[in-house]
Design a protein around this motif. Sequence first.
Motif, PDB file in Angstrom:
ATOM      1  N   SER A 333     -21.321   3.464  -6.016  1.00 34.09           N
ATOM      2  CA  SER A 333     -21.781   2.279  -5.281  1.00 34.09           C
ATOM      3  C   SER A 333     -22.183   2.635  -3.855  1.00 34.09           C
ATOM      4  O   SER A 333     -23.189   2.146  -3.333  1.00 34.09           O
ATOM      5  CB  SER A 333     -20.688   1.204  -5.260  1.00 34.09           C
ATOM      6  OG  SER A 333     -20.507   0.635  -6.533  1.00 34.09           O
ATOM      7  N   VAL A 334     -21.416   3.501  -3.209  1.00 32.60           N
ATOM      8  CA  VAL A 334     -21.733   3.902  -1.834  1.00 32.60           C
ATOM      9  C   VAL A 334     -22.988   4.759  -1.800  1.00 32.60           C
ATOM     10  O   VAL A 334     -23.914   4.515  -1.023  1.00 32.60           O
ATOM     11  CB  VAL A 334     -20.544   4.654  -1.204  1.00 32.60           C
ATOM     12  CG1 VAL A 334     -20.948   5.273   0.133  1.00 32.60           C
ATOM     13  CG2 VAL A 334     -19.362   3.721  -1.013  1.00 32.60           C
ATOM     14  N   GLY A 341     -19.390  -3.668  -0.120  1.00 29.73           N
ATOM     15  CA  GLY A 341     -18.928  -4.835  -0.866  1.00 29.73           C
ATOM     16  C   GLY A 341     -18.608  -4.522  -2.311  1.00 29.73           C
ATOM     17  O   GLY A 341     -17.628  -5.012  -2.869  1.00 29.73           O
ATOM     18  N   GLU A 342     -19.427  -3.681  -2.944  1.00 28.35           N
ATOM     19  CA  GLU A 342     -19.184  -3.314  -4.340  1.00 28.35           C
ATOM     20  C   GLU A 342     -17.886  -2.539  -4.503  1.00 28.35           C
ATOM     21  O   GLU A 342     -17.242  -2.612  -5.547  1.00 28.35           O
ATOM     22  CB  GLU A 342     -20.350  -2.488  -4.886  1.00 28.35           C
ATOM     23  CG  GLU A 342     -21.576  -3.310  -5.223  1.00 28.35           C
ATOM     24  CD  GLU A 342     -22.685  -2.474  -5.851  1.00 28.35           C
ATOM     25  OE1 GLU A 342     -22.442  -1.287  -6.180  1.00 28.35           O
ATOM     26  OE2 GLU A 342     -23.800  -3.007  -6.016  1.00 28.35           O
ATOM     27  N   THR A 343     -17.490  -1.777  -3.477  1.00 24.48           N
ATOM     28  CA  THR A 343     -16.237  -1.035  -3.600  1.00 24.48           C
ATOM     29  C   THR A 343     -15.049  -1.985  -3.636  1.00 24.48           C
ATOM     30  O   THR A 343     -14.097  -1.773  -4.401  1.00 24.48           O
ATOM     31  CB  THR A 343     -16.059  -0.025  -2.452  1.00 24.48           C
ATOM     32  OG1 THR A 343     -15.907  -0.698  -1.196  1.00 24.48           O
ATOM     33  CG2 THR A 343     -17.252   0.922  -2.375  1.00 24.48           C
ATOM     34  N   LEU A 344     -15.083  -3.049  -2.834  1.00 18.44           N
ATOM     35  CA  LEU A 344     -14.009  -4.032  -2.887  1.00 18.44           C
ATOM     36  C   LEU A 344     -14.042  -4.781  -4.216  1.00 18.44           C
ATOM     37  O   LEU A 344     -12.998  -5.058  -4.815  1.00 18.44           O
ATOM     38  CB  LEU A 344     -14.108  -5.021  -1.725  1.00 18.44           C
ATOM     39  CG  LEU A 344     -13.120  -6.200  -1.768  1.00 18.44           C
ATOM     40  CD1 LEU A 344     -11.689  -5.713  -1.943  1.00 18.44           C
ATOM     41  CD2 LEU A 344     -13.246  -7.061  -0.525  1.00 18.44           C
ATOM     42  N   ASP A 345     -15.223  -5.102  -4.706  1.00 17.95           N
ATOM     43  CA  ASP A 345     -15.314  -5.764  -5.999  1.00 17.95           C
ATOM     44  C   ASP A 345     -14.696  -4.893  -7.094  1.00 17.95           C
ATOM     45  O   ASP A 345     -14.039  -5.393  -8.003  1.00 17.95           O
ATOM     46  CB  ASP A 345     -16.782  -6.062  -6.327  1.00 17.95           C
ATOM     47  CG  ASP A 345     -16.937  -6.875  -7.599  1.00 17.95           C
ATOM     48  OD1 ASP A 345     -16.298  -7.945  -7.705  1.00 17.95           O
ATOM     49  OD2 ASP A 345     -17.681  -6.443  -8.497  1.00 17.95           O
ATOM     50  N   ASN A 346     -14.884  -3.593  -6.995  1.00 12.66           N
ATOM     51  CA  ASN A 346     -14.288  -2.661  -7.948  1.00 12.66           C
ATOM     52  C   ASN A 346     -12.763  -2.646  -7.817  1.00 12.66           C
ATOM     53  O   ASN A 346     -12.041  -2.651  -8.814  1.00 12.66           O
ATOM     54  CB  ASN A 346     -14.859  -1.258  -7.698  1.00 12.66           C
ATOM     55  CG  ASN A 346     -14.503  -0.259  -8.778  1.00 12.66           C
ATOM     56  OD1 ASN A 346     -13.360  -0.164  -9.199  1.00 12.66           O
ATOM     57  ND2 ASN A 346     -15.489   0.515  -9.209  1.00 12.66           N
ATOM     58  N   ILE A 347     -12.271  -2.669  -6.600  1.00 11.21           N
ATOM     59  CA  ILE A 347     -10.836  -2.526  -6.351  1.00 11.21           C
ATOM     60  C   ILE A 347     -10.070  -3.819  -6.628  1.00 11.21           C
ATOM     61  O   ILE A 347      -9.055  -3.823  -7.312  1.00 11.21           O
ATOM     62  CB  ILE A 347     -10.597  -2.071  -4.903  1.00 11.21           C
ATOM     63  CG1 ILE A 347     -11.108  -0.644  -4.716  1.00 11.21           C
ATOM     64  CG2 ILE A 347      -9.120  -2.143  -4.526  1.00 11.21           C
ATOM     65  CD1 ILE A 347     -11.129  -0.174  -3.274  1.00 11.21           C
TER      66      ILE A 347
END
Length: 540
Positions: A333-334, A341-347
């Motif tokens: 994602s990065v 934002g996608e990293t938080l959605d993943n976590i």
Amino acid sequence: MKPFIFATLTTAVLLLTTIIQPVSSKWEYVPPLYACSPKINGCSAENHQCLANPNHPQSTTDETCLACGQDQKYWPCDVDGLCYCWDKSRPKIPPAPSTRTFQAGKGLNVSDVDPCALLTPDVFEELAPAAQAPYSYAGFCTAVRKYNENHIGEGVFNMGTPEQQREELAAFFGNALHESDEFRAGREYLMCADRIEMGGEVYCRPCDAGSFDWDLMECPTGASLASQGRAFNSYCQSNLLPPEGCQCDDVYERSENGPMAGHVKANQVYFGRGSIQLSWNYNYIRASVALTGAPQTLCQRPDLVATNEEYAWGAGLFYWMENVKNDKTCHQSVLLNGEFGETLDNINGGLECPADDHGWHGKAIILRLNRYCRAATALNVRNLLSLEGCMDMETRMIQCLGDGTCRDCYAWEEQFIELHDEDNDVPGVDDGNGNGGKKKDKNKNKQDDKSTSGNSNVDKKKKKDKDKKKDKDKNKQEASAATVEQDNTADTTMTEDQPKPPTLSPTAKPTHQPDTPYPTESLTQESSAKPTYQPDTPYP
């Protein structure tokens, strides 16, 4: 006439094909080094073997993968990473998902810049001045280098340009600082803040959020989830056996009376541990294989994640690189989407993207944003990554800039607000002064970012100008510190002058797993489905 028509149609089809499937002059698809193909790495040779990847979302067997070494083209050989070529001279560690599976193989080259040449000891100290064992700078560097040695061709924090490396480091630390309580929590607080060490073993008194004494960091007598003969089986899906999960079962208190009453052996329980907290027996086995090549390493001694620096950091690296959600890892994602934002959605997307305005998770997003801004400043990145991938995250940024609850983001305020136009408000978005904004074209912003040579976060004059705003908001921040800045609360060595962290209300507690700190999306799993990893955090 007919031959002419046929030739014309053929030419048109060829032209259309060229348009639909363009050939990039910059990127050329290069199959991953781990691919099971005799044409790539001689995987049919005696010192190599095609094996099934036990950490892949799909399942297959070593026997089925053998045909891939003979250049079989169909399933499972046509699924990236499902079968991998194992060099028998190396640990049996499967590959991490590759960036080359997206955008027609648009991958990134491995950088020759050591990540720890970018994240220096001074930067680490600036990011995590309160870090405690097992989270040391040396341990982080060791874990990163070891992971990359075992994942050739697609490593962590070593892909692309130095700027891309810094961006990924900032995104990781923005999340990991939050997940580990500023690198103070080796173990989940509710499960093991109240503990005893005896005979070289750690024994934990697990507690629920409603009973736990946050001032003393203790679980009151009789309140242990394992007291009075009760079986403790949290984080154990007992129907899963290796290689699907570490073997686990009910555990019981070591003694009904005395100091060991209500305590269970830490190495028998798979609660949250590590920089992005690892939990559940099916995730410990995946992390163990990813980090050591052997499932028994963490299955037999899960508390190594709380005591061994390499595994404490490695748990977070495993999650970052290998947990797939919406077809991407945080790493992908990065690097591919330029997304924080996608990293938080993943976590923790099920609870924070979006989050309840009045609950803990609404405050958690602000804390996470503040930590990301701090990491971006310390690592001297040119631009913040996009927040679009987590619903309402941009709204939260504007709100906290307006009300002063994310002071570490002040250095990025001008750059962020420039993405919004006062004449075209986004519904529900407000900067705290009645001003909204419209996001500009994302592609244009990215292009503009590439040409930006300055870095607003290191502009001393701008920081000085922001001091006035910081002072103005100081009283408001101090008044709300006990509820908003939870990261300054309890750790495993809590002192009496530290404020009590917020806890979930009884109605907000998950009924299916009341002892879990952050109720995540994967607390319950269908027994026939392959579980998906979701991290926990030390707080409820």
